[in-house]
Design an enzyme around this catalytic site. Structure first.
Site, mmCIF file in Angstrom:
data_model
loop_
_atom_site.group_PDB
_atom_site.id
_atom_site.type_symbol
_atom_site.label_atom_id
_atom_site.label_comp_id
_atom_site.label_asym_id
_atom_site.label_seq_id
_atom_site.Cartn_x
_atom_site.Cartn_y
_atom_site.Cartn_z
ATOM 1 N N GLU B 60 81.268 84.017 28.131
ATOM 2 C CA GLU B 60 81.265 84.842 27.035
ATOM 3 C C GLU B 60 80.002 85.699 26.963
ATOM 4 O OE1 GLU B 60 82.700 82.051 26.741
ATOM 5 O OE2 GLU B 60 84.587 82.224 26.069
ATOM 6 N N HIS B 129 90.014 77.715 18.280
ATOM 7 C CA HIS B 129 90.953 79.160 18.651
ATOM 8 C C HIS B 129 91.128 79.884 17.272
ATOM 9 C CE1 HIS B 129 91.488 76.925 22.443
ATOM 10 N NE2 HIS B 129 91.909 78.061 22.679
#
Lengths: 361, 326
Positions: B60, B129
């Site tokens: 990321e 998530h």
């Protein structure tokens, strides 16, 4: 510019590539990587950097300048690498100890001083100066360099990007992520790791167990080179090779430039608390400026008279920059808000209004 | 005009914006050949090529960090974080780099980039998530934060985000990808930032929400209307910029307010909304402001998530209490 053939251990990146010895004598069989005129110009930039560091240190002690990090000891490392670039198309993504690389790209001493005196305008590179702002969050610039190289090539430019970071920053995850991506994308980027012995006080041995940072490149699928960072010719030669690779679309190179920080981490640091005086003396004997000077003298490109003249010229250049920076208008509170957003939210605009200088940008 | 769900609206907007502006480039994990794990970029690599729809390594920080460099080179990257919960692994690049680069460079390097990130609960995902992390990002000056609640706004706000010269974190509600459907014009349009949407007008209580919580708030309001409680529902659309005027106006009309969000209560963006209301509309208030939020716990295991997220029942209860009925 025919360098001697690299030894097997040099190629294995465990012994630094060295060309110009501490006495200023070229290794047998080596041609100088730079002509004497170019070496003199590079020497001038190295000496300007040393001159600036000394002057800035004194200004800081007088309260006329904020905290800054001197380059002292790393002049060959920074100048030699920047010299391999073409400032009109290549880019520098600095950390914060790369003053001469920024100057070489077209940034000015006046703006450097302005920033160090507390004016944010000093960190704005003019259009055409291919440099990103200095980076305080160590290693965060390394991913930027990969994206920049990728983006320039995406737009059809044959530019390459060099990014500087240190032995300390190499421990950050961003360096791993950036090198991995660069390998995958064959980005035209040069990872220039200046191993100067310390991250503030933490010695390299506590930063890594590797024999050579350059070895890490193999794990990313591109070449790594280890170079004597106090040797202008060797640094130039190795970086030049990396630039040619990048330019040809062959992808990234990791260069470990093994050098030594002869001064403090910054003006707030006291290295006598952690630097071994013996070790410091041994590196002072390897001063990068001394050996270029000796070589230039042996070539007849420099003598006592011309060096006195050069030093006076550099003193004048620094003095003029200091005078210009000190004469620059003082920072206004409204500058807190300038350039935070292109289109500021109403709330930010109202806060700006409240300090009474809205719209003065 | 067609009825689209949110993921279709997002995909269409990405395609139209890429066709309009050759500087736009998409990057993220699994967005190319796979079309994104939620199919938000389905077919885009086929249409625009591997140079403009780029599959990235699982990392990321460099997805965002490379976007900074791409933007500095003159491109307009649209990065996808597969889930906002993993944005924490890029937080230093978002907060410390993306948000500040314009300021740090004193205007030389603006960051016209978008970071798209799905988030939010009710879709039975594993840990991290579903987390609603928006409040972690609003305290990053230089960054804008958009949180669409409808397909119409997903399209209009995304087009606006891509064209905005400032960086935008664009949070997409997972449960809205397929379940939220509404009419989306074919013609080009944008929804300006900082303009809240009055989903429903009412006179008794203002319910303030964003993203998927708007649906919960609107359903609670519809059910209470039958019981004689008239609720206004205000969808903030963007948290930065915040539509302070709309907040003040709706509370001035109702005198009572409830804030609903999916993030934990403490220092959630609801706290900012309530502080703003007391600054701007304190004298209109007839009751303490209520808030219905997730609990101050990590996001739970999926089997009990409906007990964690604001439910229609919890929102209705809070509205009744603020209205003085319970």
């Amino acid at each position: 510019m025919g360098p001697a053939t690299a030894t097997a251990r040099e190629q294995a990146a465990v012994v630094p590539v060295t060309r110009l010895g501490p006495d200023g004598v070229l290794a047998p069989g080596c041609d100088p990587a730079l002509s004497s005129a170019e070496a003199l110009a590079a020497f001038r930039l190295m000496l300007l950097t040393r001159t600036y560091d000394e002057r800035a240190f004194s200004l800081q002690r007088q309260g006329r300048l904020g905290t800054f990090s001197p380059v002292t000891g790393q002049e060959a490392s920074v100048v030699g690498s920047a010299w391999a670039l073409d400032p009109t198309r290549d880019w520098v993504v600095p950390q914060y100890r790369e003053l001469p690389a920024m100057l070489r790209q077209g940034h000015t001493l006046e703006k450097v001083l302005l920033y160090q005196m507390g004016n944010p305008v000093g960190n704005r590179m003019e259009e055409g100066v291919n440099v990103l702002p200095i980076q305080i969050s160590l290693a965060a610039q390394v991913p930027h360099a990969v994206g920049l190289a990728w983006g320039l090539r995406h737009q059809g430019l044959d530019a390459c990007v060099i990014t500087y970071f240190g032995d300390g920053a190499s421990s950050e995850g961003d360096v791993h992520e950036a090198m991995n991506l660069a390998g995958v994308r064959r980005a035209s980027v040069i990872f220039f790791l200046q191993n100067n012995g310390f991250a503030i006080s933490t010695p390299v041995a506590k930063q890594t167990a590797t024999e050579s940072f350059a070895l890490r490149a193999a794990g990313y699928g591109f070449p790594g080179e280890l170079v004597d960072g106090n040797d202008l010719f060797a640094v130039y030669e190795v970086t030049r090779r990396a630039v040619e690779r990048a330019r040809a679309g062959e992808g990234p190179t990791l260069i470990e430039s093994r050098t030594y920080r002869l001064g403090p981490h910054n003006t707030a640091d006291d290295p006598t608390r952690y630097v071994d005086p013996e070790e410091l003396r041994s590196w002072q004997a390897l001063d990068p400026i001394v050996r270029v000077r000796a070589w230039l003298r042996s070539e007849g490109a420099l003598d006592d008279a011309s060096e006195v003249e050069l030093q006076a010229e550099l003193d004048g250049e620094v003095a003029r920059a200091v005078a210009a920076a000190e004469a620059f208008p003082k920072v206004r509170p409204g500058q807190i808000f300038e350039h935070v957003y292109a289109r500021p939210p109403d709330r930010v605009a109202a806060q700006w209004e409240s300090v009474g200088e809205a719209g003065s940008a | 005009m067609a009825v689209l769900n949110m993921v279709e609206a997002i995909r269409q907007t990405l395609a139209d914006e890429m066709a309009r502006d050759g500087r736009i480039l998409l990057l993220g994990q699994d967005i190319g050949r796979n079309g994104g794990v939620f199919r938000a970029t389905d077919g885009l690599q086929e249409r625009f090529g591997e140079d403009r729809v780029v599959d990235m390594p699982l990392a990321e920080a460099v997805i965002v960090g490379a976007s900074v460099g791409l933007a500095a080179s003159g491109l307009r990257p649209v990065a996808e974080l597969q889930f906002l919960g993993f944005g924490s692994q890029a937080f230093h690049q978002i907060e410390g780099q993306v948000a500040r680069m314009r300021f740090r460079s004193q205007g030389r390097y603006g960051m016209p980039l978008v970071i798209r990130a799905p988030f939010g609960g009710n879709v039975r995902t594993p840990e991290l998530h579903s987390d609603a992390h928006e409040a972690k990002y609003v305290n990053s000056p230089g960054l804008k934060v958009a949180m669409p609640a409808s397909a119409y706004d997903a399209r209009g706000l995304l087009a606006e985000a891509i064209r905005d010269p400032d960086p935008v974190l664009f949070c997409e509600p997972l449960r809205g990808y397929r379940r939220i459907k509404d009419e989306v014009p074919d013609a080009d349009y944008t929804v300006p930032f900082g303009q809240a949407r009055l989903v429903r007008d009412g006179t008794d209580v203002a319910v303030i929400a964003w993203s998927a919580a708007v649906t919960v708030a609107a359903e609670a309001a519809a059910q209470l209307a039958a019981d004689g409680i008239s609720c206004a529902v205000l969808d903030l659309r963007t948290l930065v910029p915040l539509d302070v005027r709309a907040l003040a106006e709706v509370v001035a009309r109702t005198g009572r307010a409830v804030v609903v969000h999916e993030a934990p209560m403490t220092a959630g963006f609801g706290a900012e909304v309530i502080a703003t209301i007391q600054e701007e509309a304190f004298w209109s208030l007839e009751a303490p402001i209520g808030r219905v939020t997730a609990y101050d716990t990590p996001y739970p295991i999926a089997s009990v998530e409906e007990h964690y997220l604001p439910s229609i029942e919890r929102v209705k209860h809070a509205i009744r209490r603020v209205a003085g009925e319970v």
